[in-house]
Design an enzyme around this catalytic site. Structure first.
Site, PDB file in Angstrom:
ATOM      1  N   HIS A   1      22.040  17.651  45.304  1.00 48.55           N
ATOM      2  CA  HIS A   1      22.570  16.286  45.420  1.00 48.55           C
ATOM      3  C   HIS A   1      22.917  16.045  46.886  1.00 48.55           C
ATOM      4  O   HIS A   1      23.518  16.894  47.546  1.00 48.55           O
ATOM      5  CB  HIS A   1      23.805  16.147  44.530  1.00 48.55           C
ATOM      6  CG  HIS A   1      24.513  14.842  44.715  1.00 48.55           C
ATOM      7  ND1 HIS A   1      23.849  13.635  44.787  1.00 48.55           N
ATOM      8  CD2 HIS A   1      25.839  14.552  44.856  1.00 48.55           C
ATOM      9  CE1 HIS A   1      24.724  12.671  44.958  1.00 48.55           C
ATOM     10  NE2 HIS A   1      25.935  13.189  45.012  1.00 48.55           N
TER      11      HIS A   1
ATOM     12  N   CYS B   1      26.920  11.061  39.819  1.00 46.55           N
ATOM     13  CA  CYS B   1      25.886  11.703  40.636  1.00 46.55           C
ATOM     14  C   CYS B   1      25.191  12.857  39.922  1.00 46.55           C
ATOM     15  O   CYS B   1      24.131  13.308  40.368  1.00 46.55           O
ATOM     16  CB  CYS B   1      26.483  12.190  41.952  1.00 46.55           C
ATOM     17  SG  CYS B   1      27.327  10.906  42.863  1.00 46.55           S
TER      18      CYS B   1
ATOM     19  N   ASN C   1      24.268   9.020  50.317  1.00 42.94           N
ATOM     20  CA  ASN C   1      24.446   9.484  48.941  1.00 42.94           C
ATOM     21  C   ASN C   1      24.009   8.373  47.983  1.00 42.94           C
ATOM     22  O   ASN C   1      24.681   7.353  47.875  1.00 42.94           O
ATOM     23  CB  ASN C   1      25.923   9.837  48.739  1.00 42.94           C
ATOM     24  CG  ASN C   1      26.225  10.330  47.335  1.00 42.94           C
ATOM     25  OD1 ASN C   1      25.424  10.184  46.420  1.00 42.94           O
ATOM     26  ND2 ASN C   1      27.401  10.903  47.164  1.00 42.94           N
TER      27      ASN C   1
HETATM   28  O1  UT7 Z   1      28.529  12.207  45.132  1.00 45.16           O
HETATM   29  C1  UT7 Z   1      29.860  11.890  44.998  1.00 45.16           C
HETATM   30  C2  UT7 Z   1      30.663  12.924  45.500  1.00 45.16           C
HETATM   31  N1  UT7 Z   1      31.315  12.614  46.746  1.00 45.16           N
HETATM   32  C3  UT7 Z   1      31.307  13.504  47.717  1.00 45.16           C
HETATM   33  O2  UT7 Z   1      30.622  14.483  47.661  1.00 45.16           O
HETATM   34  C4  UT7 Z   1      32.238  13.334  48.873  1.00 45.16           C
HETATM   35  C5  UT7 Z   1      32.929  14.632  49.180  1.00 45.16           C
HETATM   36  N2  UT7 Z   1      33.768  14.533  50.364  1.00 45.16           N
HETATM   37  C6  UT7 Z   1      33.285  14.395  51.605  1.00 45.16           C
HETATM   38  O3  UT7 Z   1      32.087  14.325  51.801  1.00 45.16           O
HETATM   39  C7  UT7 Z   1      34.264  14.404  52.739  1.00 45.16           C
HETATM   40  O4  UT7 Z   1      35.551  14.716  52.246  1.00 45.16           O
HETATM   41  C8  UT7 Z   1      34.330  13.044  53.498  1.00 45.16           C
HETATM   42  C9  UT7 Z   1      33.047  12.824  54.301  1.00 45.16           C
HETATM   43  C10 UT7 Z   1      34.519  11.907  52.516  1.00 45.16           C
HETATM   44  C11 UT7 Z   1      35.491  13.061  54.488  1.00 45.16           C
HETATM   45  O5  UT7 Z   1      35.377  14.160  55.355  1.00 45.16           O
HETATM   46  P1  UT7 Z   1      36.612  15.131  55.586  1.00 45.16           P
HETATM   47  O6  UT7 Z   1      36.246  16.062  56.658  1.00 45.16           O
HETATM   48  O7  UT7 Z   1      36.985  15.721  54.250  1.00 45.16           O
HETATM   49  O8  UT7 Z   1      37.709  14.145  56.111  1.00 45.16           O
HETATM   50  P2  UT7 Z   1      39.129  13.881  55.482  1.00 45.16           P
HETATM   51  O9  UT7 Z   1      39.033  13.155  54.205  1.00 45.16           O
HETATM   52  O10 UT7 Z   1      39.896  15.171  55.513  1.00 45.16           O
HETATM   53  O11 UT7 Z   1      39.739  12.898  56.567  1.00 45.16           O
HETATM   54  C12 UT7 Z   1      39.995  13.313  57.915  1.00 45.16           C
HETATM   55  C13 UT7 Z   1      40.486  12.107  58.667  1.00 45.16           C
HETATM   56  C14 UT7 Z   1      41.545  11.308  57.907  1.00 45.16           C
HETATM   57  O12 UT7 Z   1      42.501  10.865  58.838  1.00 45.16           O
HETATM   58  P3  UT7 Z   1      43.916  11.631  58.962  1.00 45.16           P
HETATM   59  O13 UT7 Z   1      44.533  11.556  57.606  1.00 45.16           O
HETATM   60  O14 UT7 Z   1      43.549  13.044  59.365  1.00 45.16           O
HETATM   61  O15 UT7 Z   1      44.619  10.848  60.005  1.00 45.16           O
HETATM   62  C15 UT7 Z   1      40.788  10.116  57.382  1.00 45.16           C
HETATM   63  O16 UT7 Z   1      41.594   8.969  57.220  1.00 45.16           O
HETATM   64  O17 UT7 Z   1      39.386  11.201  58.887  1.00 45.16           O
HETATM   65  C16 UT7 Z   1      39.773   9.887  58.476  1.00 45.16           C
HETATM   66  N3  UT7 Z   1      38.586   9.163  58.034  1.00 45.16           N
HETATM   67  C17 UT7 Z   1      37.736   8.576  58.882  1.00 45.16           C
HETATM   68  N4  UT7 Z   1      37.766   8.470  60.229  1.00 45.16           N
HETATM   69  C18 UT7 Z   1      36.732   7.801  60.798  1.00 45.16           C
HETATM   70  C19 UT7 Z   1      38.120   9.007  56.760  1.00 45.16           C
HETATM   71  N5  UT7 Z   1      36.981   8.288  56.763  1.00 45.16           N
HETATM   72  C20 UT7 Z   1      36.734   8.003  58.084  1.00 45.16           C
HETATM   73  C21 UT7 Z   1      35.705   7.308  58.739  1.00 45.16           C
HETATM   74  N6  UT7 Z   1      35.736   7.233  60.086  1.00 45.16           N
HETATM   75  N7  UT7 Z   1      34.668   6.724  58.072  1.00 45.16           N
END
Ligand code: UT7
Length: 336
Positions: free
Chosen positions: A257, A121, A287
């Site tokens: 980004h 990215c 993204n």
């Molecule tokens: O350009 C490339 C760079 N990439 C990025 O910039 C991505 C950076 N990261 C993010 O944008 C965020 O971390 C995410 C959007 C990917 C995730 O958001 P988050 O608030 O960090 O969520 P998390 O990873 O802490 O997950 C929270 C919960 C988890 O469940 P548990 O472990 O708390 O039971 C995940 O399994 O949300 C769950 N989860 C979802 N739930 C519903 C993860 N993806 C999903 C989903 N729908 N699509």
């Protein structure tokens, strides 16, 4: 690495900009049909409402060609004098021929040096810096720099952690000489392999280091990338401004980004900039990796948000882990 041009050198900036997003709109509701996710979760955790997906036959090179055609609609003479084509992509049509060469062949630039830059990215900022440096060194007169991705092809559409985040699209610019007082003022680039395992996509290695397992799709540790992104987006943007002798108060627009609205919000806070001064289009495109900054820039220029004389800072981050930022005094999106 940071760099600012010598004050006596001709100013180099963006002469023209274009973009293209495929027609196929994929709303969050699409994923809610077959994955354990909801529109509410996706919007509240990322800010993304829909993204575009390429249709059969569309590839990174064909999207890139469409972006160049869009640029030519607004600036028909823009490719005159272009003698290098650089493409940032992490979803190339093939390892070779380069996506840049394929695009060059379709837009009348056959014979010009053409090559891809692969920094996930952050790729577009790296590609801009290479084009800028080639012109500065006398190796090129003008550079066509494209960011283009078909992320839908490298993301597992059954993985709710990644599928919902990424989209397809392309953007491009022509770099060249601009009037003194405008153009690029600084570049900040960096990479740190310590964070590499948090975001990766398999390449051509037949055998991977012991203990490394790589499936065929993009893999991400969202939380770790999130923490890195918040820190680096704000810090690299700030550093780019400092290198240019400017402060946050001088900024008209941050063009970040487009990964997650919460990352942009947190980076703005760290940077001391109101969110209203960040260009945001991730709600509509998700993204798009190396395409995200030129796609956002093009939208802001076309809508009249960004105007001649505006002070911009472009900033990105991604796999590597890597980062890049540039300070830019906007001149004009057409050849005057
Ligand atoms: O350009 C490339 C760079 N990439 C990025 O910039 C991505 C950076 N990261 C993010 O944008 C965020 O971390 C995410 C959007 C990917 C995730 O958001 P988050 O608030 O960090 O969520 P998390 O990873 O802490 O997950 C929270 C919960 C988890 O469940 P548990 O472990 O708390 O039971 C995940 O399994 O949300 C769950 N989860 C979802 N739930 C519903 C993860 N993806 C999903 C989903 N729908 N699509």
């Amino acid at each position: 690495m940071t760099a600012a041009p010598p004050s006596t050198a001709p100013a180099l900036g963006i002469l023209a900009v274009g973009a293209y997003a495929p027609e196929q709109v994929v709303p969050n509701a699409h994923y809610a049909q077959y994955l354990d996710t909801t529109d509410d979760w996706i919007v509240s955790r990322s800010g993304i409402r829909e993204r575009r997906h390429a249709s059969a036959g569309q590839t990174s090179s064909t999207l890139g060609v469409e972006a160049v055609r869009d640029l030519l609609k607004h600036a028909p003479e823009a490719l005159d004098g272009v003698n290098v084509v650089i493409c940032a992509t992490s979803s190339p049509d093939a390892m070779f021929p380069s996506t840049a060469a394929l695009i060059a062949g379709e837009v009348g630039l056959r014979g010009a040096p053409a090559f891809d830059v692969s920094v996930a990215c952050s790729g577009f900022l790296y590609a801009l810096s290479v084009g800028y440096s080639m012109i500065r060194a006398g190796l090129a007169k003008r550079a066509l720099v494209v960011g283009t991705e078909v992320m839908s092809g490298v993301v597992d559409q059954n993985d709710r952690n990644t599928a919902i985040l990424f989209g397809d699209g392309a953007g491009c610019v022509v770099l060249g000489e601009v009037p003194q007082g405008y153009g690029f003022q600084s570049f900040v680039l960096g990479a740190d392999s310590a964070g590499g395992p948090h975001l990766y996509l398999r390449g051509a290695a037949l055998q991977l280091p012991e203990g490394t397992e790589m499936g065929p799709h993009l893999t991400q540790n969202g939380r770790e990338v999130f923490k890195f992104a918040v820190r680096k987006l704000g810090d690299s943007a700030e550093q780019a401004m400092q290198e240019a002798g400017l402060s946050t108060a001088d900024i008209d627009w941050l063009v970040p980004h487009q990964a997650n609205i919460r990352i942009i919000e947190a980076a703005c806070e760290r940077f001391g900039l109101p969110l209203s001064q960040a260009v945001v289009n991730l709600d509509r495109y998700g993204n798009t990796s190396a395409a995200s900054i030129p796609l956002a820039l093009n939208g802001a220029v076309r809508s009249g948000q960004i105007r001649k004389g505006d002070q911009l800072v472009l900033a990105g981050f991604g796999g590597g882990l890597s980062w890049g930022a540039a300070a830019l005094k906007w001149w004009s999106p057409t050849l005057e």
